[in-house]
Write a protein that holds these residues in place. Sequence first.
Motif, PDB file in Angstrom:
ATOM      1  N   ALA A 192       0.844  -1.121  -0.101  1.00 42.15           N
ATOM      2  CA  ALA A 192      -0.081   0.064  -0.042  1.00 42.15           C
ATOM      3  C   ALA A 192       1.058   1.200   0.137  1.00 42.15           C
ATOM      4  CB  ALA A 192      -0.730  -0.022   1.197  1.00 42.15           C
ATOM      5  N   GLU A 193       0.459   2.008  -1.042  1.00 41.75           N
ATOM      6  CA  GLU A 193       1.650   3.256  -1.117  1.00 41.75           C
ATOM      7  C   GLU A 193       0.872   4.429  -0.330  1.00 41.75           C
ATOM      8  OE1 GLU A 193       1.134   1.272  -5.150  1.00 41.75           O
ATOM      9  OE2 GLU A 193      -0.317   1.880  -3.590  1.00 41.75           O
ATOM     10  N   SER A 194       1.710   5.523  -0.155  1.00 39.38           N
ATOM     11  CA  SER A 194       1.326   6.769   0.365  1.00 39.38           C
ATOM     12  C   SER A 194       2.484   7.808   0.089  1.00 39.38           C
ATOM     13  CB  SER A 194       1.022   6.595   2.168  1.00 39.38           C
ATOM     14  OG  SER A 194       2.239   6.272   2.832  1.00 39.38           O
ATOM     15  N   GLY A 195       2.127   8.927   0.367  1.00 39.92           N
ATOM     16  CA  GLY A 195       3.100   9.808   0.417  1.00 39.92           C
ATOM     17  C   GLY A 195       3.025  11.013  -0.977  1.00 39.92           C
ATOM     18  N   GLY A 196       2.086  10.641  -1.855  1.00 43.12           N
ATOM     19  CA  GLY A 196       2.082  11.462  -3.173  1.00 43.12           C
ATOM     20  C   GLY A 196       1.551  12.766  -2.765  1.00 43.12           C
ATOM     21  N   GLY A 197       1.819  13.628  -3.720  1.00 40.14           N
ATOM     22  CA  GLY A 197       1.026  14.928  -3.343  1.00 40.14           C
ATOM     23  C   GLY A 197       1.502  16.051  -4.478  1.00 40.14           C
ATOM     24  N   LEU A 198       1.357  17.146  -4.572  1.00 40.48           N
ATOM     25  CA  LEU A 198       1.818  18.212  -5.329  1.00 40.48           C
ATOM     26  C   LEU A 198       3.118  18.908  -4.875  1.00 40.48           C
ATOM     27  CD1 LEU A 198       1.406  20.130  -7.910  1.00 40.48           C
ATOM     28  CD2 LEU A 198      -0.051  21.420  -6.297  1.00 40.48           C
ATOM     29  N   VAL A 199       3.959  19.124  -5.619  1.00 38.73           N
ATOM     30  CA  VAL A 199       5.166  19.754  -5.148  1.00 38.73           C
ATOM     31  C   VAL A 199       5.666  20.668  -6.566  1.00 38.73           C
ATOM     32  CG1 VAL A 199       6.706  17.663  -6.015  1.00 38.73           C
ATOM     33  CG2 VAL A 199       7.746  19.228  -4.348  1.00 38.73           C
ATOM     34  N   GLN A 200       6.742  21.574  -6.132  1.00 36.80           N
ATOM     35  CA  GLN A 200       7.033  22.427  -7.259  1.00 36.80           C
ATOM     36  C   GLN A 200       8.296  21.812  -7.984  1.00 36.80           C
ATOM     37  OE1 GLN A 200       7.901  26.411  -5.675  1.00 36.80           O
ATOM     38  NE2 GLN A 200       5.904  27.055  -6.159  1.00 36.80           N
ATOM     39  N   ALA A 201       8.428  22.082  -8.998  1.00 35.86           N
ATOM     40  CA  ALA A 201       9.810  21.479  -9.792  1.00 35.86           C
ATOM     41  C   ALA A 201      11.057  21.830  -9.050  1.00 35.86           C
ATOM     42  CB  ALA A 201       9.811  21.931 -11.213  1.00 35.86           C
ATOM     43  N   GLY A 202      11.865  20.726  -8.763  1.00 33.65           N
ATOM     44  CA  GLY A 202      13.043  21.065  -7.809  1.00 33.65           C
ATOM     45  C   GLY A 202      12.748  20.675  -6.626  1.00 33.65           C
ATOM     46  N   GLY A 203      11.655  20.552  -6.109  1.00 32.09           N
ATOM     47  CA  GLY A 203      11.254  20.000  -4.712  1.00 32.09           C
ATOM     48  C   GLY A 203      11.437  18.283  -4.558  1.00 32.09           C
ATOM     49  N   SER A 204      11.010  17.995  -3.398  1.00 29.48           N
ATOM     50  CA  SER A 204      11.149  16.651  -3.256  1.00 29.48           C
ATOM     51  C   SER A 204      10.013  15.787  -2.658  1.00 29.48           C
ATOM     52  CB  SER A 204      12.478  16.454  -2.146  1.00 29.48           C
ATOM     53  OG  SER A 204      13.576  16.898  -2.555  1.00 29.48           O
ATOM     54  N   LEU A 205       9.712  14.706  -2.485  1.00 30.00           N
ATOM     55  CA  LEU A 205       8.855  13.771  -2.149  1.00 30.00           C
ATOM     56  C   LEU A 205       9.152  12.711  -1.444  1.00 30.00           C
ATOM     57  CD1 LEU A 205       5.745  14.503  -4.158  1.00 30.00           C
ATOM     58  CD2 LEU A 205       5.914  15.078  -1.830  1.00 30.00           C
ATOM     59  N   ARG A 206       8.834  12.006  -0.592  1.00 28.55           N
ATOM     60  CA  ARG A 206       9.140  10.547  -0.192  1.00 28.55           C
ATOM     61  C   ARG A 206       8.033   9.756  -0.137  1.00 28.55           C
ATOM     62  NH1 ARG A 206      11.632   8.156   5.498  1.00 28.55           N
ATOM     63  NH2 ARG A 206       9.616   8.509   5.942  1.00 28.55           N
ATOM     64  N   LEU A 207       7.983   8.748  -1.279  1.00 28.69           N
ATOM     65  CA  LEU A 207       6.686   7.824  -1.093  1.00 28.69           C
ATOM     66  C   LEU A 207       7.057   6.490  -0.069  1.00 28.69           C
ATOM     67  CD1 LEU A 207       6.068   7.767  -4.795  1.00 28.69           C
ATOM     68  CD2 LEU A 207       5.128   9.315  -3.201  1.00 28.69           C
TER      69      LEU A 207
ATOM     70  N   ASN B  81       8.770  -2.450   8.375  1.00 26.95           N
ATOM     71  CA  ASN B  81       8.354  -3.128   7.165  1.00 26.95           C
ATOM     72  C   ASN B  81       7.958  -2.413   5.948  1.00 26.95           C
ATOM     73  OD1 ASN B  81       8.325  -5.779   5.991  1.00 26.95           O
ATOM     74  ND2 ASN B  81       5.812  -6.038   6.473  1.00 26.95           N
ATOM     75  N   THR B  82       8.725  -1.287   5.721  1.00 29.78           N
ATOM     76  CA  THR B  82       8.157  -0.340   4.628  1.00 29.78           C
ATOM     77  C   THR B  82       9.407   0.054   3.719  1.00 29.78           C
ATOM     78  OG1 THR B  82       6.785   0.501   6.114  1.00 29.78           O
ATOM     79  CG2 THR B  82       7.456   2.020   4.529  1.00 29.78           C
ATOM     80  N   VAL B  83       8.910   0.038   2.440  1.00 32.08           N
ATOM     81  CA  VAL B  83      10.033   0.607   1.459  1.00 32.08           C
ATOM     82  C   VAL B  83       9.581   2.033   1.014  1.00 32.08           C
ATOM     83  CG1 VAL B  83      10.519   0.329  -0.997  1.00 32.08           C
ATOM     84  CG2 VAL B  83      10.354  -1.831   0.724  1.00 32.08           C
ATOM     85  N   TYR B  84      10.741   2.886   0.836  1.00 38.96           N
ATOM     86  CA  TYR B  84      10.468   4.255   0.556  1.00 38.96           C
ATOM     87  C   TYR B  84      11.277   4.533  -0.698  1.00 38.96           C
ATOM     88  CZ  TYR B  84      10.094   4.406   5.518  1.00 38.96           C
ATOM     89  OH  TYR B  84       9.583   4.144   7.059  1.00 38.96           O
ATOM     90  N   LEU B  85      10.654   5.570  -1.388  1.00 37.75           N
ATOM     91  CA  LEU B  85      11.289   6.081  -2.691  1.00 37.75           C
ATOM     92  C   LEU B  85      11.303   7.608  -2.337  1.00 37.75           C
ATOM     93  CD1 LEU B  85      11.940   5.380  -5.757  1.00 37.75           C
ATOM     94  CD2 LEU B  85       9.772   6.468  -6.266  1.00 37.75           C
ATOM     95  N   GLN B  86      12.499   7.941  -2.118  1.00 36.85           N
ATOM     96  CA  GLN B  86      12.814   9.448  -2.143  1.00 36.85           C
ATOM     97  C   GLN B  86      13.145  10.023  -3.339  1.00 36.85           C
ATOM     98  OE1 GLN B  86      13.039  11.310   1.043  1.00 36.85           O
ATOM     99  NE2 GLN B  86      13.492  12.985  -0.620  1.00 36.85           N
ATOM    100  N   MET B  87      12.473  10.935  -3.822  1.00 39.91           N
ATOM    101  CA  MET B  87      12.354  11.630  -5.260  1.00 39.91           C
ATOM    102  C   MET B  87      12.988  12.970  -4.818  1.00 39.91           C
ATOM    103  SD  MET B  87       8.950  10.097  -6.699  1.00 39.91           S
ATOM    104  CE  MET B  87       7.912  11.057  -5.624  1.00 39.91           C
ATOM    105  N   ASN B  88      14.107  13.561  -5.450  1.00 38.63           N
ATOM    106  CA  ASN B  88      14.631  14.716  -5.267  1.00 38.63           C
ATOM    107  C   ASN B  88      14.659  15.623  -6.589  1.00 38.63           C
ATOM    108  OD1 ASN B  88      15.184  14.362  -2.558  1.00 38.63           O
ATOM    109  ND2 ASN B  88      17.108  13.324  -3.018  1.00 38.63           N
ATOM    110  N   ASN B  89      14.945  16.807  -6.656  1.00 46.15           N
ATOM    111  CA  ASN B  89      14.997  17.661  -7.869  1.00 46.15           C
ATOM    112  C   ASN B  89      13.871  17.066  -8.755  1.00 46.15           C
ATOM    113  OD1 ASN B  89      15.812  19.274  -9.642  1.00 46.15           O
ATOM    114  ND2 ASN B  89      17.549  17.870 -10.333  1.00 46.15           N
ATOM    115  N   LEU B  90      12.490  17.123  -8.442  1.00 45.43           N
ATOM    116  CA  LEU B  90      11.627  16.644  -9.214  1.00 45.43           C
ATOM    117  C   LEU B  90      11.385  17.457 -10.286  1.00 45.43           C
ATOM    118  CD1 LEU B  90       9.098  15.360  -6.393  1.00 45.43           C
ATOM    119  CD2 LEU B  90       9.825  13.776  -8.383  1.00 45.43           C
ATOM    120  N   ARG B  91      10.914  16.850 -11.561  1.00 44.56           N
ATOM    121  CA  ARG B  91      10.644  17.566 -12.919  1.00 44.56           C
ATOM    122  C   ARG B  91       9.180  17.430 -13.213  1.00 44.56           C
ATOM    123  NH1 ARG B  91      15.678  14.548 -15.727  1.00 44.56           N
ATOM    124  NH2 ARG B  91      17.420  15.470 -14.387  1.00 44.56           N
TER     125      ARG B  91
END
Length: 119
Positions: free
Chosen positions: A5-20, A77-87
Amino acid sequence: QVQPAESGGGLVQAGGSLRLSCAASGRTFSGYTVGWFRQAPGKEREFVAHIVWSGGITYVADSVRGRFTISRDNAKNTVYLQMNNLRPEDAAVYYCAVRTITSGQFTSWGRGTQVAVSA
């Protein structure tokens, strides 16, 4: 069968970061490979990254390497996807999926979490 089950999505400005986050229910991720995929409107689903839970071996697609990192937290018991410098082109629905180590196919999928990137 583990159900992700995923979580952590959202709206971010270009260049920003999110962690799923991808959490397991039903059992642990032990013995599985956990993958992240994404699908943008009108495009095919694209592989992003995966991690072999036992041992922590990771692989990240060329398209996001250097910006995205996959990791795990054994205790949670969780996997993360750290996303930086989003485009803007990273905008998509991101899915978490699992497969057994010996299987060639991801057989259990989450419902996805939306990532939007504003220019």
